[in-house]
Design an enzyme around this catalytic site. Structure first.
Site, PDB file in Angstrom:
ATOM      1  N   ASP A 307       0.868  -0.970   0.131  1.00  9.76           N
ATOM      2  CA  ASP A 307       0.043   0.368   0.153  1.00  9.76           C
ATOM      3  C   ASP A 307       0.943   1.189   0.064  1.00  9.76           C
ATOM      4  O   ASP A 307       1.774   0.921  -0.203  1.00  9.76           O
ATOM      5  CB  ASP A 307      -0.545  -0.115   1.025  1.00  9.76           C
ATOM      6  CG  ASP A 307      -2.185   1.085   0.419  1.00  9.76           C
ATOM      7  OD1 ASP A 307      -2.663   2.044   0.069  1.00  9.76           O
ATOM      8  OD2 ASP A 307      -3.087   0.372   1.505  1.00  9.76           O
TER       9      ASP A 307
HETATM   10  C1  BGC Z   1      -5.337   2.942   0.305  1.00  6.86           C
HETATM   11  C2  BGC Z   1      -5.713   1.656  -0.990  1.00  6.86           C
HETATM   12  C3  BGC Z   1      -5.179   2.298  -1.780  1.00  6.86           C
HETATM   13  C4  BGC Z   1      -3.653   3.575  -2.721  1.00  6.86           C
HETATM   14  C5  BGC Z   1      -3.282   4.134  -3.972  1.00  6.86           C
HETATM   15  C6  BGC Z   1      -3.875   3.656  -0.175  1.00  6.86           C
HETATM   16  O1  BGC Z   1      -4.024   4.703   0.601  1.00  6.86           O
HETATM   17  O2  BGC Z   1      -5.192   2.209   1.662  1.00  6.86           O
HETATM   18  O3  BGC Z   1      -6.575   1.044  -0.335  1.00  6.86           O
HETATM   19  O4  BGC Z   1      -5.686   1.798  -3.003  1.00  6.86           O
HETATM   20  O5  BGC Z   1      -4.333   4.214  -1.378  1.00  6.86           O
HETATM   21  O6  BGC Z   1      -4.494   4.775  -4.084  1.00  6.86           O
END
Ligand code: BGC
Length: 763
Positions: A307
């Protein structure tokens, strides 16, 4: 000594085991054989779009956005970056703009690198294609779950795949397979709710909708899915985003692993990792969870993505690594294949050094890059690096809108309807009030045109809010609108302000009914953290003041999680939960209020009554201990506002004649269950027939009941249907104290509404 050697040997074999399962595609193997370490490591890096656009720095882009081709060359040609994500300036773009951006990146990747490997573009297309103007938006996952309609989940995902490819993007970071078991968690609405079976069934449908039944994602109408956030993300102790969870293995395996296990079996091409800690260990550094469980035990052969910023977090936030470089080592050795870095390329430099120093084995790099290139290959990117919007004539079409509208209607859950006050007559005069009555932003929630949803009003002007839709339905002259309380959309969008409660009270004098629309403003992730699950004080005051008018009140809830409404619920003649229904939520709510749609949604979570009693329906018997009446005044009962699976209709259904084809089930056998359901009211309607089981006695205390099957049926007035279910031993298996999935002999109840029947499981 011997023990240590044995363990080490075993770990090595296991490492090989995970890597060996990954498919060898000759085209990819040929590429891999030619790649330098630098090229391989570049493939493992993912940057956010702002980094390569013209603008002040890596977090800000000039508008209108344009790629800075020098930066694109630096990232894609010099470093060989394998993937780009996100939009720039946190704003939705047109299809044409997406096409330009992705094409320009691919041109550099293909024409200006030695091996011409295309970039894999990824985006959060969460409830529709979030970052594309004009895309079709569906209810958020929590609303989708309330519809209990697997076919609609699949159809919505198919449409999202189509519209994402129409935006030249082949990869979505969806579905969320985390369990929505804690209503404090600000991402609860991104989940399919609290039940393991429901989340598993719907998660599989969503993956199949994105990827196709056979997962052939080279089909230009499909995208690769990304099941997230593996594992145990959604139940932190504090309820706040990215904070530690404590989850014993028995619980991890019983309630959190199954949707991911099913997602892997359903062929999801990619998985994203939980940003937080489980049992003190950041999941991004957990060899056990990432490699031993996910890659080896579940056999996940796809691409495992971090993430946002989470490798760096191992050093700066979670302090399990003494340097950024050590963080890279921990994460890659734990099993990470691609890093959502997302702002710089230090990751690549560190990883090259680590391989050269022997700290990260080359076999691990090859395994990661093979998984990445396999994904690109399967997506057809080597043949078609960019899809073109002109090949997607159905983008935003009536046909797609109908599905989104139907989905919003099917999600709506009627929680109270005293004396059948609903539906209201279209001749009624109504006051519509509350901070959510005139907000497309609140109807959509986060991940809508922008991360926090704050740009919804700019992009969704053509859609109807709840007040617009009510006016359209019964005529402007019958409708009075006084907001009473409003959100501070500019600054603290959480905070609402009571600016006109008395105005709303005065306006109530001339109406027959009050429709009060309460809930939450849009939010996503950390900014949605809460100290108090209660509905805001201003909204409670508004409801109280209006109750004094004596006019019957209809409460419409528009919120991502169940805010506590105990104090005001008794004032309400009717309660409707709309969740986050998306762009067609306005008309859908108005259809329900005025009887053009008979609601059939059911709660996919337990609606709590008290902020300190957040217990799910599938609890242990001791959550509800008998009170010693009159002796002590315990608050020890399972007191909830509304139960999981609950939802009313404007018609009534009678259940009868529950029967099993046998009283005994064994390991290889099947149990057939039949029940008759009759529409005994005067309107056609949907009913979700829910089958639960309950074990009498097992070696670990059984949950009071568990959902095992459901079936959504439609019945005309007077119509009766026999609904059939089949169960096998797997359906009543559970994780025992040794963390193994087992079946135990004994008596089990089948429960369908107020009917029940017992059978024996025999070994
Ligand atoms: C979130 C994810 C997301 C990623 C990309 C993160 O902050 O936890 O769910 O897919 O950002 O945008």
């Amino acid at each position: 000594m011997i023990l240590i050697t044995l363990f080490a040997a075993c770990t090595n074999t296991e490492k090989q085991g995970a890597a060996n399962q990954v498919e060898r595609i000759p085209f990819v193997e040929n590429l891999l054989a030619q790649m330098t370490l630098e090229e391989k490591v570049g493939q493992m890096a993912q940057l956010t779009l702002d980094v390569i656009t013209i603008g002040e720095d890596e977090t800000v882009s000039d508008e209108p956005i344009a790629l800075d081709m020098d930066l694109v060359r630096w990232a894609v040609a010099e470093y060989g970056v394998g993937s780009i994500l996100n939009t720039a300036n946190n704003r939705a773009r047109t299809r044409e703009k997406w096409h330009t951006i992705v094409s320009q990146i691919q041109e550099v990747a293909i024409n200006e690198t030695r091996l011409g490997i295309p970039v894999l573009y990824g985006i959060d297309a969460i409830h529709g294609t979030t970052y594309t103007a004009g895309a079709t938006f569906f209810p958020q996952q929590i609303g989708q779950a309330a519809a209990f309609n697997p076919e609609l989940v699949r159809r919505a995902a198919e449409i999202t795949a189509y519209e994402t490819r129409a935006s030249a993007i082949p990869w979505t970071f969806s579905p969320v397979l985390d369990m929505g078991r804690d209503p404090r968690f600000p991402r609860m609405w991104e989940t399919f709710g609290e039940d393991v079976y429901l989340a598993t069934v719907l998660g599989v449908e969503m993956i199949k909708g994105y990827e196709g039944e056979d997962n052939d994602v080279s089909d230009p109408f499909r995208v690769a899915s990304c099941a997230k956030h593996y594992l145990g993300y959604s139940v932190p102790v504090s309820g706040k985003d990215r904070t530690p969870a404590l989850i014993p293995e028995i619980e991890l395996r019983e309630r959190h692993l199954p949707p991911f296990q099913a997602g892997v079996a359903a062929g999801t091409h990619t998985i994203m990792v939980n940003s937080a800690l489980v049992n003190g260990v950041p999941v991004h550094a957990s060899y056990e969870l990432l490699t031993s469980v996910l890659k080896e035990e579940l056999g996940f052969t796809g691409l495992l993505l971090t993430d946002w910023w989470d490798i760096e977090n191992l050093h700066t936030r979670d302090r399990v690594a003494a340097s950024s470089k050590e963080a890279v080592k921990l994460a890659i050795n734990a099993g990470i294949d691609m890093a959502m870095i997302p702002y710089n390329l230090d990751f690549c430099d560190y990883l090259i050094e680590l391989v050269n120093e022997g700290e990260v084995p080359m076999s691990r790099i090859d395994d990661a890059v093979r998984r990445i290139l396999n994904t690109k290959y399967k997506l057809g990117l080597f043949d078609t690096p960019v899809t073109h919007y002109s090949d997607y004539p159905l983008f935003g079409s009536e046909q797609f809108i109908e599905v989104a509208y139907q989905f919003a209607q099917e999600s709506i859950t009627l929680l109270k309807n005293e004396d059948g006050i609903l539906p209201l007559s279209k001749n009624a005069r109504v006051l519509v009030t509350g901070p959510n009555a005139n907000s497309m932003r609140a109807l959509n929630g986060g991940w809508s045109y922008s991360w926090q949803g704050e740009k919804v009003d700019e992009f969704a002007q053509d859609y109807s809010t709840i007040i617009d839709a009510i006016r359209d339905k019964i005529g402007t002259q019958r409708v009075t609108f006084r907001e009473g309380v409003r959100y501070d959309n500019d600054n603290h969008y959480w905070v609402d302000e009571a600016f006109d409660i008395q105005g709303a009270v005065r306006a109530a004098a001339n109406v027959d009914y009050i429709v009060i629309v309460l809930g939450e403003n849009s939010y996503a992730e950390k900014p949605g953290d809460l100290h108090d699950l209660s509905l805001s004080q201003n909204q409670i005051e508004l409801a109280r003041a209006l109750f004094q008018t004596g006019k019957p009140m209809i409460l419409v809830l528009n919120q991502g999680r169940p805010r506590i409404i105990r104090e005001i619920e008794p004032y309400m003649s009717a309660v409707i939960n709309a969740y986050l229904p998306g762009n067609y939520g306005g008309p859908a709510v108005s259809d329900v209020i005025f009887g053009d749609y008979n609601p059939g949604g059911k709660l996919p979570f337990t609606y709590p009554m008290y902020a300190n009693s957040l217990v799910t329906y599938d609890h242990k018997p001791s959550e509800n201990q008998e009170q010693m009446e009159g002796v002590y005044d315990y608050e020890s009962d399972f007191a909830v506002q509304y139960e999981f699976g609950f939802g009313l209709s404007y018609t009534t259904f009678a259940y009868s004649h529950l029967r099993l084809n046998r009283q005994q089930l064994d390991a290889g056998g099947q149990l057939e269950i039949l029940v008759d359901v009759e529409n005994t009211g005067s309107l056609a309607g949907h009913e979700v027939v829910q089958l639960y089981t309950s074990a009498h006695f097992t070696s670990v205390t059984p949950d009071v009941k568990r959902l095992r099957r459901f079936s959504k049926i439609h019945l005309e007035p007077g119509e009766k249907k026999t609904v059939a279910f089949t169960l096998t031993a797997d359906d009543i298996s559970f994780i025992n104290a040794q963390n193994k999935r087992v079946n135990e002999a004994g008596a089990y109840d089948i429960i369908i509404r107020d009917l029940s029947s017992t059978f024996n499981f025999v070994k």
